[in-house]
Design a protein around this motif. Sequence first.
Motif, PDB file in Angstrom:
ATOM      1  N   MET B  15       1.034  -1.105  -0.036  1.00  0.00           N
ATOM      2  CA  MET B  15      -0.063   0.112  -0.016  1.00  0.00           C
ATOM      3  C   MET B  15       1.053   1.234  -0.012  1.00  0.00           C
ATOM      4  SD  MET B  15      -3.168  -0.983  -0.188  1.00  0.00           S
ATOM      5  CE  MET B  15      -3.897   0.561  -0.069  1.00  0.00           C
ATOM      6  N   VAL B  19       0.651   4.146  -2.974  1.00  0.00           N
ATOM      7  CA  VAL B  19       0.381   5.566  -2.793  1.00  0.00           C
ATOM      8  C   VAL B  19       1.588   6.369  -3.403  1.00  0.00           C
ATOM      9  CG1 VAL B  19       0.664   7.375  -0.785  1.00  0.00           C
ATOM     10  CG2 VAL B  19      -0.678   5.334  -0.395  1.00  0.00           C
ATOM     11  N   LEU B  82      -5.010   5.381   5.663  1.00  0.00           N
ATOM     12  CA  LEU B  82      -5.518   4.651   4.732  1.00  0.00           C
ATOM     13  C   LEU B  82      -5.602   3.416   5.099  1.00  0.00           C
ATOM     14  CD1 LEU B  82      -3.263   5.926   1.550  1.00  0.00           C
ATOM     15  CD2 LEU B  82      -5.351   6.696   2.197  1.00  0.00           C
ATOM     16  N   ALA B  83      -6.872   2.562   4.675  1.00  0.00           N
ATOM     17  CA  ALA B  83      -7.168   1.287   4.983  1.00  0.00           C
ATOM     18  C   ALA B  83      -6.700   0.318   3.838  1.00  0.00           C
ATOM     19  CB  ALA B  83      -8.681   0.894   5.048  1.00  0.00           C
ATOM     20  N   ALA B  84      -6.013  -0.643   4.268  1.00  0.00           N
ATOM     21  CA  ALA B  84      -5.353  -1.498   3.114  1.00  0.00           C
ATOM     22  C   ALA B  84      -6.437  -2.460   2.656  1.00  0.00           C
ATOM     23  CB  ALA B  84      -4.257  -2.316   3.935  1.00  0.00           C
ATOM     24  N   GLU B  85      -7.556  -2.830   3.651  1.00  0.00           N
ATOM     25  CA  GLU B  85      -8.333  -4.000   3.072  1.00  0.00           C
ATOM     26  C   GLU B  85      -9.686  -3.339   2.861  1.00  0.00           C
ATOM     27  OE1 GLU B  85      -8.822  -6.650   6.477  1.00  0.00           O
ATOM     28  OE2 GLU B  85      -7.557  -7.961   5.642  1.00  0.00           O
ATOM     29  N   ARG B  86     -10.115  -2.354   3.573  1.00  0.00           N
ATOM     30  CA  ARG B  86     -11.347  -1.706   3.104  1.00  0.00           C
ATOM     31  C   ARG B  86     -11.384  -0.631   1.839  1.00  0.00           C
ATOM     32  NH1 ARG B  86     -11.955  -3.681   7.921  1.00  0.00           N
ATOM     33  NH2 ARG B  86     -14.034  -4.764   8.630  1.00  0.00           N
ATOM     34  N   ASN B  87     -12.317  -0.194   1.475  1.00  0.00           N
ATOM     35  CA  ASN B  87     -12.178   0.841   0.386  1.00  0.00           C
ATOM     36  C   ASN B  87     -12.653   2.081   1.042  1.00  0.00           C
ATOM     37  OD1 ASN B  87     -11.750   1.757  -1.994  1.00  0.00           O
ATOM     38  ND2 ASN B  87     -14.046   1.850  -2.526  1.00  0.00           N
ATOM     39  N   GLU B 104     -13.135   8.132   0.086  1.00  0.00           N
ATOM     40  CA  GLU B 104     -12.708   7.289  -0.677  1.00  0.00           C
ATOM     41  C   GLU B 104     -11.421   6.790  -0.893  1.00  0.00           C
ATOM     42  OE1 GLU B 104     -14.739   4.731  -4.502  1.00  0.00           O
ATOM     43  OE2 GLU B 104     -14.110   6.737  -4.867  1.00  0.00           O
ATOM     44  N   ASN B 105     -11.148   5.516  -0.835  1.00  0.00           N
ATOM     45  CA  ASN B 105      -9.565   4.932  -0.706  1.00  0.00           C
ATOM     46  C   ASN B 105      -9.429   4.879  -2.244  1.00  0.00           C
ATOM     47  OD1 ASN B 105      -7.309   4.104  -0.073  1.00  0.00           O
ATOM     48  ND2 ASN B 105      -8.090   2.490   1.075  1.00  0.00           N
ATOM     49  N   SER B 106      -9.094   5.800  -2.910  1.00  0.00           N
ATOM     50  CA  SER B 106      -8.606   5.938  -4.497  1.00  0.00           C
ATOM     51  C   SER B 106      -7.758   6.944  -4.751  1.00  0.00           C
ATOM     52  CB  SER B 106      -9.995   6.020  -5.237  1.00  0.00           C
ATOM     53  OG  SER B 106     -10.313   7.519  -5.185  1.00  0.00           O
ATOM     54  N   GLU B 107      -7.344   6.836  -5.861  1.00  0.00           N
ATOM     55  CA  GLU B 107      -6.071   7.676  -6.358  1.00  0.00           C
ATOM     56  C   GLU B 107      -6.649   9.190  -6.398  1.00  0.00           C
ATOM     57  OE1 GLU B 107      -2.766   5.338  -8.915  1.00  0.00           O
ATOM     58  OE2 GLU B 107      -4.583   6.009 -10.135  1.00  0.00           O
ATOM     59  N   GLU B 108      -8.075   8.983  -7.004  1.00  0.00           N
ATOM     60  CA  GLU B 108      -8.617  10.598  -7.140  1.00  0.00           C
ATOM     61  C   GLU B 108      -8.688  11.222  -5.740  1.00  0.00           C
ATOM     62  OE1 GLU B 108     -12.292  10.586  -8.959  1.00  0.00           O
ATOM     63  OE2 GLU B 108     -12.491  12.541  -9.196  1.00  0.00           O
ATOM     64  N   ILE B 110      -7.366  10.373  -2.898  1.00  0.00           N
ATOM     65  CA  ILE B 110      -6.036  11.025  -1.946  1.00  0.00           C
ATOM     66  C   ILE B 110      -5.553  12.223  -2.863  1.00  0.00           C
ATOM     67  CG2 ILE B 110      -3.613  10.530  -1.894  1.00  0.00           C
ATOM     68  CD1 ILE B 110      -4.452   7.523  -1.590  1.00  0.00           C
TER      69      ILE B 110
END
Lengths: 223, 134
Positions: B15, B19, B82-87, B104-108, B110
């Motif tokens: 992860m 990032v 940032l969560a590694a497992e969840r979104n 939301e755990n996404s590139e956008e 972050i």
Amino acid sequence: MTTVVEKIPVFLLAENRLLREALARILNKKSDITVVGAAPYSVAVLEQIAAVSPQVLLLDPYPAVRGEAPLVTVLRNAIPGLKIVMIGMNPDKEFFLQAVREGIAGYMLKDASAVEMAAAVRSVANNQAICPAELCQTLFDCVALQHPAFPTFQSKQHFGLTRREQQLVAMISRGFTNKEIAVSFGLSEQTVKNHVHRLLHKLGASDRLAAVEMCRGNSFLPA
Amino acid sequence: MQTIKVLVANRPRLMRELVLATISDQPDIEVVGVLEEEAAILESVERAKPDFLIVALDPSEERPHICDALLERFPQVRILALAAERNSSIFYWATLDIHSNRIENSEEGILTVLRGRKALSSLEQDTKWVPRPN
């Protein structure tokens, strides 16, 4: 003359969108790998995967999916030849053995890097398996215990022991606990307890030690 | 152009690499450090003076321990867990208290949070650190 490298088609099945997006970008930079799809788990994802015919599937089995034990089996049945690599895993022996039984081609721990991930894709595509060093011994132990050296015919004739009970007494003689036996056989601990109870009853033994001594005394187990 | 300084200290390794792959080629973002262990965070923040710190969010989604100690000493720093497992991921910042917001755990997701640093700065005026009551 230029050589055309055939790329390995990979699908990413993971809940975490960052993982899907960034890992896809990293893998797509490799000259021999192409990510043909990425999605979180859903009931429709199987069709989505089948439609793009990946050779390798990287599966992040987050908790919601872990509850659905046959996922790997379902995927392999739906897409023959698909190599499934579980990623982001803990070194959980029970979960690892279960995944091996279901037919995974690779099992990667949480501390694996993106470079190792790409190497794993190449390996499984080349019919090699990926097993973390921490779990190799677990796998060796499990296989060794599947075929204990035990005189099946004699013990069956003498005590009426089933094949499973013969395996059990061999494992007990090597000091395995019910929990460890359960992990090796993919059974619940309660089921193993039931098997042990019946085994003791058939042998007329008061406890596990007595059962082992009795089998050794009859040369059914090595002394 | 003023860059956004980011210290990356999340786990697990994959992860953290993802990032870095997301932010390191952005012209307006500067990675001022990468840490494998949380133990070195306070010292690194003091030295590198990042605008943002990225850490791991445990599956329990409890506020990471580092938040309280770090925001007490460096209330201007923003923390992205940032969560590694969840979104899901959580964004923490301090004014009179520690605030958080789920992203939301996404590139956008972050990049939006990192680039929204200035929008939040108006909240910082005339504020000082007040520990939360237990």
